[in-house]
Scaffold this motif. Structure first.
Motif, short mmCIF file in Angstrom:
data_model
loop_
_atom_site.label_atom_id
_atom_site.label_comp_id
_atom_site.label_asym_id
_atom_site.label_seq_id
_atom_site.Cartn_x
_atom_site.Cartn_y
_atom_site.Cartn_z
N SER A 3 0.84 -1.19 0.00
CA SER A 3 0.00 0.00 0.00
C SER A 3 0.87 1.24 0.00
N LYS A 4 0.24 2.38 -0.24
CA LYS A 4 1.02 3.61 -0.28
C LYS A 4 1.53 4.02 1.10
N TYR A 5 1.05 3.34 2.13
CA TYR A 5 1.46 3.65 3.50
C TYR A 5 2.59 2.75 3.99
N THR A 6 3.03 1.79 3.16
CA THR A 6 4.08 0.88 3.54
C THR A 6 5.42 1.61 3.58
N LYS A 7 6.12 1.49 4.71
CA LYS A 7 7.43 2.11 4.84
C LYS A 7 8.47 1.18 4.24
N ARG A 8 9.48 1.75 3.65
CA ARG A 8 10.59 0.98 3.11
C ARG A 8 11.83 1.31 3.93
N TYR A 9 12.54 0.28 4.33
CA TYR A 9 13.74 0.46 5.13
C TYR A 9 14.95 0.00 4.32
N THR A 10 16.07 0.68 4.51
CA THR A 10 17.28 0.31 3.80
C THR A 10 17.83 -1.00 4.36
N GLU A 11 18.64 -1.66 3.55
CA GLU A 11 19.27 -2.90 4.00
C GLU A 11 20.19 -2.63 5.20
N GLU A 12 20.84 -1.48 5.19
CA GLU A 12 21.73 -1.12 6.30
C GLU A 12 20.93 -0.99 7.60
N PHE A 13 19.77 -0.34 7.53
CA PHE A 13 18.92 -0.19 8.72
C PHE A 13 18.49 -1.56 9.24
N LYS A 14 18.12 -2.43 8.32
CA LYS A 14 17.68 -3.78 8.73
C LYS A 14 18.82 -4.53 9.40
N ARG A 15 20.02 -4.46 8.80
CA ARG A 15 21.18 -5.15 9.39
C ARG A 15 21.49 -4.62 10.79
N GLU A 16 21.41 -3.31 10.95
CA GLU A 16 21.69 -2.72 12.27
C GLU A 16 20.63 -3.11 13.30
N ALA A 17 19.39 -3.17 12.87
CA ALA A 17 18.32 -3.58 13.78
C ALA A 17 18.51 -5.03 14.21
#
Length: 99
Positions: A3-17
């Motif tokens: 949906s247009k409300y879906t947030k996209r996260y960078t691969e770097e952010f995902k790795r850090e999380a």
């Protein structure tokens, strides 16, 4: 195609999380709350990372396997369309030759 409300996260952010979950010993939910993201998203990223590292439950596909599966499903759909077109053409030409 979310949906247009879906947030996209960078691969770097995902790795850090994911690294935060591993290094702090906190639960996925606690880390997700701190970062202001959905615990469901972080849990999915964490599971996928574990699968890629070979630490997941047996039968859990890696990212490479998921990509290959997507590619094969696309190829299968294209071939099914081609077969359907050829079947219709064969029926058409069989009727034409009977005239």
């Amino acid at each position: 195609m979310g949906s247009k409300y879906t947030k996209r996260y960078t691969e770097e952010f995902k790795r850090e999380a994911i690294a935060l979950v591993d290094s702090t010993g906190k639960t996925v939910t606690a880390v997700a709350r701190e970062l202001g993201i959905s615990s469901k998203s972080l849990r999915g990223w964490y599971r996928q990372a574990k699968a890629d590292w070979g630490e997941s439950a047996p039968g859990e596909p890696t990212s490479a396997e998921r990509e290959e599966l997507k590619r094969l499903r696309r190829q299968n759909a294209e071939q099914a369309k081609t077969i359907e077109i050829l079947r219709k053409a064969a029926v058409f030409f069989a009727k034409e030759s009977d005239r």
